[in-house]
Structure formats: C-alpha cells, structure tokens
Write an enzyme that holds these catalytic residues in place. Structure first.
Site, PDB file in Angstrom:
ATOM      1  N   ARG A 108      42.893  16.088  36.160  1.00  0.00           N
ATOM      2  CA  ARG A 108      42.951  17.069  37.252  1.00  0.00           C
ATOM      3  C   ARG A 108      41.914  18.179  37.151  1.00  0.00           C
ATOM      4  O   ARG A 108      41.543  18.602  36.055  1.00  0.00           O
ATOM      5  CB  ARG A 108      44.344  17.704  37.291  1.00  0.00           C
ATOM      6  CG  ARG A 108      45.402  16.715  37.705  1.00  0.00           C
ATOM      7  CD  ARG A 108      46.806  17.286  37.603  1.00  0.00           C
ATOM      8  NE  ARG A 108      47.788  16.292  38.064  1.00  0.00           N
ATOM      9  CZ  ARG A 108      48.209  15.273  37.320  1.00  0.00           C
ATOM     10  NH1 ARG A 108      47.780  15.114  36.087  1.00  0.00           N
ATOM     11  NH2 ARG A 108      49.073  14.399  37.815  1.00  0.00           N
ATOM     12  N   HIS A 133      41.600  12.451  39.248  1.00  0.00           N
ATOM     13  CA  HIS A 133      40.904  11.184  38.993  1.00  0.00           C
ATOM     14  C   HIS A 133      39.765  10.886  39.976  1.00  0.00           C
ATOM     15  O   HIS A 133      39.642   9.767  40.485  1.00  0.00           O
ATOM     16  CB  HIS A 133      41.911  10.034  38.993  1.00  0.00           C
ATOM     17  CG  HIS A 133      42.869  10.058  37.828  1.00  0.00           C
ATOM     18  ND1 HIS A 133      42.594  10.651  36.632  1.00  0.00           N
ATOM     19  CD2 HIS A 133      44.132   9.534  37.685  1.00  0.00           C
ATOM     20  CE1 HIS A 133      43.615  10.493  35.799  1.00  0.00           C
ATOM     21  NE2 HIS A 133      44.559   9.831  36.416  1.00  0.00           N
ATOM     22  N   HIS A 207      42.055   3.689  32.671  1.00  0.00           N
ATOM     23  CA  HIS A 207      43.462   4.007  32.946  1.00  0.00           C
ATOM     24  C   HIS A 207      44.373   2.792  32.772  1.00  0.00           C
ATOM     25  O   HIS A 207      45.268   2.557  33.575  1.00  0.00           O
ATOM     26  CB  HIS A 207      43.579   4.571  34.363  1.00  0.00           C
ATOM     27  CG  HIS A 207      44.721   5.512  34.560  1.00  0.00           C
ATOM     28  ND1 HIS A 207      46.034   5.136  34.406  1.00  0.00           N
ATOM     29  CD2 HIS A 207      44.751   6.816  34.899  1.00  0.00           C
ATOM     30  CE1 HIS A 207      46.814   6.169  34.656  1.00  0.00           C
ATOM     31  NE2 HIS A 207      46.057   7.219  34.957  1.00  0.00           N
ATOM     32  N   ASP A 278      52.824  13.572  29.538  1.00  0.00           N
ATOM     33  CA  ASP A 278      51.679  13.453  30.442  1.00  0.00           C
ATOM     34  C   ASP A 278      50.740  14.595  30.060  1.00  0.00           C
ATOM     35  O   ASP A 278      50.497  15.507  30.843  1.00  0.00           O
ATOM     36  CB  ASP A 278      52.147  13.564  31.902  1.00  0.00           C
ATOM     37  CG  ASP A 278      51.055  13.147  32.887  1.00  0.00           C
ATOM     38  OD1 ASP A 278      49.918  12.910  32.434  1.00  0.00           O
ATOM     39  OD2 ASP A 278      51.352  13.072  34.095  1.00  0.00           O
ATOM     40  N   GLU A 344      44.473   7.626  27.664  1.00  0.00           N
ATOM     41  CA  GLU A 344      43.199   7.831  28.369  1.00  0.00           C
ATOM     42  C   GLU A 344      42.340   8.769  27.534  1.00  0.00           C
ATOM     43  O   GLU A 344      42.591   9.965  27.480  1.00  0.00           O
ATOM     44  CB  GLU A 344      43.470   8.442  29.746  1.00  0.00           C
ATOM     45  CG  GLU A 344      44.388   7.616  30.616  1.00  0.00           C
ATOM     46  CD  GLU A 344      45.120   8.479  31.642  1.00  0.00           C
ATOM     47  OE1 GLU A 344      44.465   9.055  32.516  1.00  0.00           O
ATOM     48  OE2 GLU A 344      46.360   8.594  31.545  1.00  0.00           O
TER      49      GLU A 344
HETATM   50  C1  GLA Z   1      47.250  10.378  34.836  1.00  0.00           C
HETATM   51  C2  GLA Z   1      47.922  11.643  35.129  1.00  0.00           C
HETATM   52  C3  GLA Z   1      49.322  11.402  35.556  1.00  0.00           C
HETATM   53  C4  GLA Z   1      49.380  10.447  36.729  1.00  0.00           C
HETATM   54  C5  GLA Z   1      48.625   9.195  36.379  1.00  0.00           C
HETATM   55  C6  GLA Z   1      48.486   8.270  37.562  1.00  0.00           C
HETATM   56  O1  GLA Z   1      47.600   9.855  33.659  1.00  0.00           O
HETATM   57  O2  GLA Z   1      47.872  12.557  34.052  1.00  0.00           O
HETATM   58  O3  GLA Z   1      49.939  12.611  35.901  1.00  0.00           O
HETATM   59  O4  GLA Z   1      48.819  11.058  37.853  1.00  0.00           O
HETATM   60  O5  GLA Z   1      47.351   9.488  35.931  1.00  0.00           O
HETATM   61  O6  GLA Z   1      49.686   8.010  38.185  1.00  0.00           O
END
Ligand code: GLA
Length: 379
Positions: A108, A133, A207, A278, A344
């Site tokens: 983000r 992304h 991803h 996350d 990631e």
């Molecule tokens: C990343 C983001 C998550 C989500 C995924 C896709 O990993 O950090 O919050 O948006 O991508 O669903």
C-alpha cells in the site's frame, strides 16, 4: 496444442555425439502451451518448467503469474502447493493477485499519494483511500514479453514489460525484467531488474499463496519461522505507522518455529487490525544485496518445507485473511479463509511516505535488482 520442444531438444542433444557432435542444441525442459486471450485480445502462454528434482513450475506471461508449483512430499508424491485459477479468465477478471508479479509498487501507498522532489504524484485509490499493489491495472494484469533463456542445466523464463511514464500515476518509463529460474536444487529463483528515465519509486514482489499440504484445508498448522526481530505495525487501513516494533513478547515473534494458527486468534490490537497476519517483517540485518533466509515453513502431514531467501529488507506475511469462500479456484476448489499464505519479499509498504524506511526511489542511471528464492524440500 502442446508444443513439446523440451523433449525434442533432449533427443537432439542425446543424438549430437552420434552425428559428429556438430549440433549445439542443449537439453532443457520447458514447454509452451497456449493459455488463452487477454481481455484486450492479446495471446497468453503457459510455460512449464521442469527440473531434475521432480519440481514443475507453470508460469504465464499474463501478469508473470506462477500458476502452479508441483513439489514432491516426503513420499515423493508431487502436489500443487499454490492457489490460483484453471484458466486465464480467473486471473484477468477476479481479484486475489494469485501468483502474480506485483508492481510498480508492492503493497500500500497511503492516500494513494507520494512526492518526489516537491512534485506530488496521485495514484488510483483501489483499497479504501489507499493504493494497493500498483493500482487498477498493476503488473499482475498486463501481458509480458516472454523469452526462453534456459541453459543446458536449468530451465529459465525471462519476462519483460515497459511501464509507460504516467501509467497508474507513476513517473518515468520503467523497463522491467523478471526472470524465473528453476534450479536443480528445487529452487524457484526470481530476479527482478528495472531501469527508469525519470526518478520514480519501485517495489516488486511475487504474490504466490502457498498451501504446502496441497489445496483444501487451511494453513494454520503450517509451522513458520520468520527471521525478524521487528515488524512494522499498521493503522486501520493497513498502512505502517512508521514504527519498527520488537516482536519479542508478541504473537509476531516467529523466531522460533511456531504454528501459524497458534496465536492468530489472540486478543492483540495488531492481529485485529490485520484480521490476522498481514504485516511487514523487518528481516535481520545483513549485507545489502546479499541473500538472507527470510522464512522457513514446514507442513507436518506431508513433510513439505519451503524456505524463502531474499536480498530484500522485508517480507509481508499475509495469512490469507481476505479469502472468504467466494473464489472457486483450480479444480473447482473453494478458497476458504486462511487456505493459503503469502510471503511477499519487499521493501516496506508505504516507504515513499516514510523517510525512516529503506528507500524505494529509483533514479535514471541506476539499476534496480533484487533476488528472491523459494526453495522446496520434504522430509
Ligand atoms: C497483500 C495485502 C493484503 C491483501 C492481499 C491481497 O498481501 O497486504 O492486505 O490486500 O495482498 O488480497
């Protein structure tokens, strides 16, 4: 139609000594299979890379997407360990970023804005008020130019894409190359390089969602080690606050191997904000540009293990919290919450707005180059 160039090349190479050794064809194992039409009429292909260790990786030049990774379990039985779709249509028209190359900026950017040299650049707000992304049509939704660059030992696929100045709001024509190499040590090695003609920001990643047990169940019993003493806490929009927080004494401490599900339901503010894990983990200090072990994951029932090595300073550990059973993936499988996890490798989210994070700025004359290795084994 299946184009079986791999086996033909093997045959030619084997026959070379008999015919006086003049043939220079090399033994390699890559098949190219048509994978369908993209929404704007382009033709995508699927490249199937096979090595001598029984690992098979299928990659499409649409989005640079890793469609399948077949890896043996402890009995030698191969199984697909990544989530995705059976056809191009799913990747083109549904969300999830399954297996894709993410760019120009992985994760983000707050308020979908950043500034360079006093100029503010505005991006698409595709995740609340933030940009996620790479925007509306990130690198995961474009057709890449593919080239088989296999050597006699290892299959390798080179993908190239030029992102135009102003595309998705980012400055500079960015020439990107992503190379996938399947080594005979059962590693999928990804090299990302990029150059620009104007100062810009870049943060490329992959991803893939893994489930080392094969698709079906959740990933909560996978045992994870993350080589990180700190992580970057987030706000309600999953934007880092700027703090680097010690993992010590929190459910984010994976320095000792721990089941993903062991603490995921704890009453922890950060787990609540992330709806699970996350978060970006700050990898232990290393020489810049050298590979470091970021993570190791073991799936106890099949014995499959995954190691992630990277030159990047961070890794986003995402426990598949947004999968909600509405996606029907490969083989009609319904992807329930936490049925896959992502590791990631990356620079930290929202770095362009945090001067204390390692920089993601790329200038003309510089070359962006990062490497990440996903290594499979079983015992
Ligand atoms: C990343 C983001 C998550 C989500 C995924 C896709 O990993 O950090 O919050 O948006 O991508 O669903």
């Amino acid at each position: 139609m299946r184009v079986c160039m791999g086996w033909f090349a093997v045959l030619v190479a084997l026959m070379a000594p008999l015919s006086g050794g003049k043939t220079t064809a090399v033994a390699k194992s890559m098949e190219k299979i048509p994978f369908g039409k993209t929404p704007d009429g382009g033709s995508a292909d699927l490249y199937v890379l096979k090595n001598q260790g029984g690992v098979e990786v299928s990659i499409t030049n649409f989005g640079g997407i890793v469609v399948a990774i077949k890896a043996p379990d402890r009995q030698g039985k191969p199984g697909d360990v990544v989530l995705g779709y059976d056809s191009l249509d799913g990747y083109a028209n549904r969300s999830g970023y399954f297996g894709a190359v993410i760019g120009r900026y992985g994760n983000r950017i707050a308020h979908a804005k950043f500034s360079l040299d006093g100029v503010t650049y505005t991006l698409a707000q595709n995740n609340g008020e933030n940009s996620l992304h790479g925007g509306t049509q990130g690198f995961n939704k474009v057709l890449w130019e593919a080239r088989d660059i296999s050597t006699k030992d290892e299959p390798a696929l080179e993908l190239k894409y030029t992102s135009k100045d102003g595309e998705e709001g980012y400055p500079g024509n960015l020439s990107v190359t992503v190379t996938y190499t399947l080594t005979n040590h059962n590693e999928l090695k990804i090299d990302y390089t990029a150059t620009t003609d104007k100062k810009t920001v870049v943060n490329l990643t992959n991803h893939s969602y893994f489930n080392l047990a094969g698709p079906g169940g959740d990933i909560l019993k996978h045992v994870l080690m993350l080589n990180a003493d700190e992580f970057t806490p987030v706000d309600a929009g999953l934007i880092p606050t700027g703090e680097l927080r010690e993992v010590q004494g929190t459910p984010f401490d994976f320095r000792q191997p721990t089941a993903i599900g062991a603490r995921i339901a704890q009453d922890d503010e950060q787990l609540k904000l992330g709806k699970g894990y996350d978060h970006n983990f700050v990898l232990r200090s290393r020489k810049p540009g050298s590979l470091v072990l970021a993570a190791r994951v073991v799936e106890p029932t099949t014995g499959r293990a995954l190691e992630v090595w990277t030159t990047e300073p961070g890794v986003q550990f995402y426990s598949g919290n947004f999968l909600d059973g509405t996606i029907r993936g490969k083989g009609g499988q319904v992807y329930q919450r936490r049925s896959g996890f992502c590791l990631e490798t990356q620079h930290f989210p929202d770095s362009p707005n945090h001067a204390n994070f390692p920089t993601t700025v790329l200038k003309p004359g510089e070359r962006y180059h990062t490497t990440t290795i996903y290594k499979f084994s079983a015992k």
